[in-house]
Every structure is written in C-alpha cells, then in structure tokens.
Design a protein around this motif. Structure first.
Motif, PDB file in Angstrom:
ATOM      1  N   LEU A  17       0.660  -1.056  -0.237  1.00  0.00           N
ATOM      2  CA  LEU A  17      -0.102  -0.048  -0.266  1.00  0.00           C
ATOM      3  C   LEU A  17       0.872   1.944   0.210  1.00  0.00           C
ATOM      4  CD1 LEU A  17      -2.859  -0.970   2.572  1.00  0.00           C
ATOM      5  CD2 LEU A  17      -3.258  -1.061   0.138  1.00  0.00           C
ATOM      6  N   THR A  18       1.964   1.712   0.969  1.00  0.00           N
ATOM      7  CA  THR A  18       3.035   2.216   0.880  1.00  0.00           C
ATOM      8  C   THR A  18       3.215   2.593  -0.519  1.00  0.00           C
ATOM      9  OG1 THR A  18       3.267   1.756   2.990  1.00  0.00           O
ATOM     10  CG2 THR A  18       4.777   3.446   1.982  1.00  0.00           C
ATOM     11  N   THR A  19       3.507   1.386  -1.344  1.00  0.00           N
ATOM     12  CA  THR A  19       4.684   1.574  -1.635  1.00  0.00           C
ATOM     13  C   THR A  19       3.814   2.153  -3.122  1.00  0.00           C
ATOM     14  OG1 THR A  19       6.307  -0.468  -2.037  1.00  0.00           O
ATOM     15  CG2 THR A  19       5.763   0.414  -4.233  1.00  0.00           C
ATOM     16  N   ASN A  20       2.430   1.803  -3.077  1.00  0.00           N
ATOM     17  CA  ASN A  20       1.398   2.443  -4.771  1.00  0.00           C
ATOM     18  C   ASN A  20       1.203   4.032  -4.501  1.00  0.00           C
ATOM     19  OD1 ASN A  20       1.458   0.049  -5.286  1.00  0.00           O
ATOM     20  ND2 ASN A  20      -1.087  -0.450  -4.751  1.00  0.00           N
ATOM     21  N   VAL A  21       0.990   3.980  -2.917  1.00  0.00           N
ATOM     22  CA  VAL A  21       1.085   5.738  -2.923  1.00  0.00           C
ATOM     23  C   VAL A  21       1.762   6.296  -2.952  1.00  0.00           C
ATOM     24  CG1 VAL A  21       0.483   7.284  -0.965  1.00  0.00           C
ATOM     25  CG2 VAL A  21      -0.610   5.183  -0.429  1.00  0.00           C
ATOM     26  N   GLU A  22       3.297   6.052  -3.024  1.00  0.00           N
ATOM     27  CA  GLU A  22       4.555   7.028  -3.471  1.00  0.00           C
ATOM     28  C   GLU A  22       4.665   7.007  -4.566  1.00  0.00           C
ATOM     29  OE1 GLU A  22       7.730   5.087  -1.412  1.00  0.00           O
ATOM     30  OE2 GLU A  22       7.287   5.944   0.329  1.00  0.00           O
ATOM     31  N   ALA A  23       3.781   5.902  -5.472  1.00  0.00           N
ATOM     32  CA  ALA A  23       4.303   5.609  -7.105  1.00  0.00           C
ATOM     33  C   ALA A  23       2.963   7.097  -7.312  1.00  0.00           C
ATOM     34  CB  ALA A  23       4.082   4.283  -7.388  1.00  0.00           C
ATOM     35  N   ASN A  24       1.768   6.784  -7.044  1.00  0.00           N
ATOM     36  CA  ASN A  24       1.122   7.861  -7.005  1.00  0.00           C
ATOM     37  C   ASN A  24       1.310   9.273  -8.217  1.00  0.00           C
ATOM     38  OD1 ASN A  24      -1.009   5.843  -7.067  1.00  0.00           O
ATOM     39  ND2 ASN A  24      -1.768   6.526  -4.769  1.00  0.00           N
ATOM     40  N   ILE A 166      -6.882  15.714   1.508  1.00  0.00           N
ATOM     41  CA  ILE A 166      -6.353  16.037   2.425  1.00  0.00           C
ATOM     42  C   ILE A 166      -6.645  14.757   3.304  1.00  0.00           C
ATOM     43  CG2 ILE A 166      -7.407  17.359   4.834  1.00  0.00           C
ATOM     44  CD1 ILE A 166      -6.664  19.176   2.922  1.00  0.00           C
ATOM     45  N   ALA A 167      -4.542  14.691   4.086  1.00  0.00           N
ATOM     46  CA  ALA A 167      -4.751  14.063   4.614  1.00  0.00           C
ATOM     47  C   ALA A 167      -4.921  13.172   6.493  1.00  0.00           C
ATOM     48  CB  ALA A 167      -3.580  12.836   4.507  1.00  0.00           C
ATOM     49  N   HIS A 168      -5.340  14.340   6.545  1.00  0.00           N
ATOM     50  CA  HIS A 168      -5.630  14.796   7.787  1.00  0.00           C
ATOM     51  C   HIS A 168      -6.214  15.934   8.293  1.00  0.00           C
ATOM     52  CE1 HIS A 168      -5.970  13.687  12.621  1.00  0.00           C
ATOM     53  NE2 HIS A 168      -5.153  14.667  12.506  1.00  0.00           N
ATOM     54  N   ALA A 173      -6.345  22.736  11.470  1.00  0.00           N
ATOM     55  CA  ALA A 173      -5.021  22.890  11.121  1.00  0.00           C
ATOM     56  C   ALA A 173      -5.250  21.149  10.267  1.00  0.00           C
ATOM     57  CB  ALA A 173      -3.702  22.241  11.736  1.00  0.00           C
ATOM     58  N   VAL A 174      -4.011  21.266   8.377  1.00  0.00           N
ATOM     59  CA  VAL A 174      -4.565  19.927   7.885  1.00  0.00           C
ATOM     60  C   VAL A 174      -3.268  19.659   7.722  1.00  0.00           C
ATOM     61  CG1 VAL A 174      -6.701  20.745   6.801  1.00  0.00           C
ATOM     62  CG2 VAL A 174      -4.241  20.828   6.043  1.00  0.00           C
ATOM     63  N   VAL A 175      -3.100  17.681   7.246  1.00  0.00           N
ATOM     64  CA  VAL A 175      -1.820  17.295   6.379  1.00  0.00           C
ATOM     65  C   VAL A 175      -2.892  17.079   5.336  1.00  0.00           C
ATOM     66  CG1 VAL A 175      -0.135  15.229   6.612  1.00  0.00           C
ATOM     67  CG2 VAL A 175      -1.230  16.309   8.329  1.00  0.00           C
ATOM     68  N   ILE A 176      -2.157  17.557   4.274  1.00  0.00           N
ATOM     69  CA  ILE A 176      -1.622  17.152   2.860  1.00  0.00           C
ATOM     70  C   ILE A 176      -1.109  15.373   2.063  1.00  0.00           C
ATOM     71  CG2 ILE A 176      -2.406  19.278   2.180  1.00  0.00           C
ATOM     72  CD1 ILE A 176      -0.168  19.648   1.158  1.00  0.00           C
ATOM     73  N   ASP A 177      -1.141  15.068   1.507  1.00  0.00           N
ATOM     74  CA  ASP A 177       0.059  14.013   2.006  1.00  0.00           C
ATOM     75  C   ASP A 177       1.153  13.845   0.413  1.00  0.00           C
ATOM     76  OD1 ASP A 177      -1.746  14.978  -1.234  1.00  0.00           O
ATOM     77  OD2 ASP A 177      -1.924  11.747  -1.359  1.00  0.00           O
ATOM     78  N   LYS A 229       2.228  20.451   6.471  1.00  0.00           N
ATOM     79  CA  LYS A 229       0.795  20.207   7.265  1.00  0.00           C
ATOM     80  C   LYS A 229       0.987  21.943   7.065  1.00  0.00           C
ATOM     81  CE  LYS A 229       3.384  17.657  11.234  1.00  0.00           C
ATOM     82  NZ  LYS A 229       3.854  17.600  13.090  1.00  0.00           N
ATOM     83  N   GLY A 230      -0.726  22.581   7.431  1.00  0.00           N
ATOM     84  CA  GLY A 230      -0.807  23.655   6.746  1.00  0.00           C
ATOM     85  C   GLY A 230      -2.135  23.946   7.523  1.00  0.00           C
TER      86      GLY A 230
END
Length: 454
Positions: A17-24, A166-168, A173-177, A229-230
């Motif tokens: 899953l991590t590899t797929n996310v990074e590959a996006n 938006i990841a969180h 406050a927000v976190v983006i991917d 972070k934003g």
C-alpha cells in the motif's frame, strides 16, 4: 509459527500500500531545447544555451520536474538528425516527445536589437502539439536577464499544479499527502474541493467532465519529505474541508517589474496580486472589495486596502496601488504586545498551549485581533470548558472598554455567544450585568439574547 506468518503477510500488504501511494506521484518529464538567437553582438555566442540552462536549473530546483539531461538530449537529436535549437512545430514536438518520453517541450528564441534584449518561450504539449502557454521577458541589461528568465520559469511552472489529498484534519490544521519530494514549499496555497456530479454526453455517454465542489483553501506552514502541514484559510459550503478532499496548488510566484526589465505573459493586462507574509500562516484580506483574496488574483489597476492578520501578531493594514502585470507585496507582522497578558490578575484562567495564542488575541489592544480570536473560538471550540472560562473572564474584564469600536464590540458579542452556547447557568449573572450596564446597544442585545438561552 502461524502468528509470524500472519504478521509477515500484514507487513507485506502495508508495504504494498505504501509503495502504491508513493508511486501515485510522478514527476512531469520535460525537455528544454537551446533557444534560437536572432541578432548579433550578444556578448557571447552561447546565449541560447545559457538561457536554456537558466530554465533547466529553475525547473530542477522546483522539485517536481524530471528534466532530460542536456548531453542525452543532444545525443538523441543528433542521431535522429534533428535540430536542437529553435522553435519546434507540431510534428517535431511529437517526434521528440516519442523519442524521449517527455510530456512537455520548452523552446524559444533570444532576440537583440541594439541594446534591447527579449526572450520568448513557448511551452508545447507533446501529445497534441499545441502551445500550452507563452511567456516573454525583456531587458536593457544582460546582467538582469538571468533573474527575469528565472521569474519567467516560475510563471511557466504555475501551469503544472500539484494535486493530492487531505490526509488528516484537526481543528484548523490539516495534513496533505504531498511533501518536499513532490515540490511542496512553505507558503504555498492549495484549493480544496470534492468531486461532484459526473457530466456525460447525452448521446454517446462519454464522460465530458466531473463537477468540482469547492471546500476552501489551505496554506502550507511546514514541509516534510512526504507530507506537509497547513492551516485552513477559508471553508466553503456546509461540510467545509474534510479528510479525503482533493487539493490543487495555486500560483504563488512573484514576478519582476523594475527598471532593469519586465516580464509578461499572454494572459492579459490586468494587475495580479501576490502577498507574501511572515509568518506564512497569516491571513490576507482586501477590505475595499467583496472577492476574497487568492494569490495571483486578477484585479483592476487601482488602490486596494490590504489587511494581514495572524494569531499572536499585530494586524497590519495598508493601501497598496496595484499596477499592470504582477505585483509582489511583502508583509512582516510583529508580535503582539504581551503587556495585557502580563498584567492579568491571578484570577485569570489557566490556558493550555493550543489556546494561548487566542487568549493573547482576546487581551490584545488591537480590536481586530479581539474580534478574530473570539469569532474563531466560538466557531471551533465553543464547547471547550477552558474556552468557556476564558470567554467569561475576558468579557467580565473588558466589555466596558471600547463601546464605540465596532470590531471590539463584535469580539465581546462573540464571547457572549460562547457563554450562551455553554448551557451553564453560572454565566447568567455576567450576561445580565453586561445587558444592563453596557453603553453599546448591540452588545446589550447579544448579552440579553444569550441570557435567555440559559
């Protein structure tokens, strides 16, 4: 043994899953050709190559582009007997694109007439052969040309926005991917949106486009390798910004406009405004127009009343005369005067770190800070016991101070709203006192209205 096997399977799944996310995230692959020279006496015969190098460096430093290395580009074009310099037509762009596997080709020319130099760039989509955009810079000084070309590169880059999710989210406050490896930088602005209705062709059923539902905007305050972070600048609609919403970067570059040279594009003649703030989380407002500020927004050439505010800092306001082209305004905010906080009596509430900056705002001598802090606390934390106690203390301490200051009265009214929303009868005495003794009718009304809620 079975437990170890299951653990190993879980680890493999997570790794996948991590590899797929990074590959996006894939860097945009581009090629920059040497610029064609027109005229004589450039001071160097390699000015076309130098301009290309300036652009290449700017794209590499941005972090989200994969630029074809010059030697490889020269070698392939030489083998195919293609010219490496000059403006490319549709057929040449498609051929180069297939050979190098690039999506975009940048070509152009450098012209000189007496002491006047001009650089023109065209950004060509390899798949269609069409020009995405065209930019130009000009100067009477060769020394200034490098800076102008780098500014031109920034304008080109805005045509390739970053996109993610938006990841969180927690409070404002927000976190983006997306992070440093994707080219995200502190101070960047992202628009946030949700995908809405799918629009199809009535006969063929082909998907024409997907409607976009705006959720708001966020500003990046810190960047790590894979995330950033934003802080939320604006929320739109009933749901606002949520986990999983899509994001798209907006233009945040500044252009040049001085005696050494000019930079222009084919997008029009209205002025565009870019406000850079310190701290980067500050909020920018234009007080004399209705549209909300967005970096790079197009405006009529005229004066604008700019306000920059941030919790814990003094609000800055000024009139700024917008000119044609790109306008860059830098604002450094100063810390708020802590005197009010230091002289607070021992009965002041204990405030946790997450609310300290807003507590400072409520005690500020700047009425716009008082209004901003009280309004924000009501919208985000009105059920928080600590915030309720803080509202009670500040309202009791300050409600008589500035009855003719609209912003200050608004702030006190928001504090009344916090107490009214608490449902706690212990605040009835204070609200009754404010409603009977305040010299401002609006504040009396808000106090009485919230008293009835209790």
């Amino acid at each position: 043994m079975r437990r170890l096997t299951l653990t190993a399977v879980v680890i493999l799944i997570l790794h996948s899953l991590t590899t797929n996310v990074e590959a996006n995230f894939e860097k945009i692959k581009i090629a920059v050709l040497d610029f064609k020279t027109q005229g004589n006496d450039f001071g160097t015969k390699d000015i076309g190559k130098i301009v290309a190098e300036w652009l290449i460096t700017a794209f590499v430093n941005e972090g989200r582009f994969e630029v074809i290395e010059r030697r490889l580009l020269e070698q392939i074009l030489e083998e195919q007997q293609m010219s490496q310099s000059g403006l490319v037509d549709q057929d040449t762009a498609s051929a180069i694109g297939k050979l190098l596997g690039v999506k975009v080709i940048i070509s152009g020319s450098v012209s000189k007439l007496q002491n006047f130099m001009e650089v023109n760039a065209r950004i060509v989509d390899v798949e269609t052969g069409s020009i995405i955009t065209a930019e130009s810079v000009s100067s009477h000084q060769v020394d200034a040309l490098g800076t102008l070309v780098r500014d031109m590169a920034k304008k080109i880059i805005r045509n390739f926005p970053l996109e993610g999710y938006i990841a969180h989210r927690e409070d404002s406050a927000v976190v983006i991917d997306l992070g440093r490896k994707s080219g995200v930088k502190e101070g960047m602005i992202f628009e946030v949106y949700k995908e809405g209705e799918i629009v199809k062709h009535p006969k063929t059923g082909e998907i024409l486009y997907v409607k976009k539902i705006d959720s708001g905007t966020v500003k990046i305050t810190s960047v790590q390798d894979k995330i950033a972070k934003g802080i939320i600048l604006e929320e739109i609609g009933e749901t606002g910004i949520q986990y999983g919403d899509q994001i798209k970067s907006q233009a945040t570059v500044t252009g040049s406009n001085n005696s050494s040279g000019t930079i222009s594009s084919t997008t029009g003649h209205q002025g565009r405004l870019f406000v850079t703030t310190t701290p980067s989380s500050a909020v920018v407002r234009i007080l004399n127009i209705k549209p909300k500020y967005n970096p790079g927004m197009s405006l009529e050439v005229q004066p604008y009343h700019i306000e920059v505010s941030c919790p814990g800092f003094n609000t800055h306001t000024q009139w700024y005369s917008l000119k044609a082209g790109d306008n860059a305004l830098n604002v450094d905010l100063t810390r708020t005067n802590m005197e009010a906080k230091n002289t607070a009596p021992d009965s002041s509430p204990a405030v946790k770190s997450k609310h300290k900056e807003y507590y400072t705002m409520l005690l500020s001598k700047d009425s716009s800070q008082v209004r901003y802090g009280a309004k924000y606390l009501y919208r985000k934390f009105k059920r928080d016991r600590e915030v309720i106690n803080m509202a009670h203390y500040v309202l009791e301490k300050r409600y008589m101070e500035n009855p003719n200051d609209r912003a200050f009265v608004d702030g006190m009214a928001w504090l009344c709203n916090i107490l009214g929303a608490s449902g706690q009868s212990s605040h009835r005495a204070l609200l009754s006192k404010v409603s009977q003794t305040s010299s401002n009718k609006k504040l009396c009304g808000y106090a009485e209205k919230n008293l009835k809620k209790l």
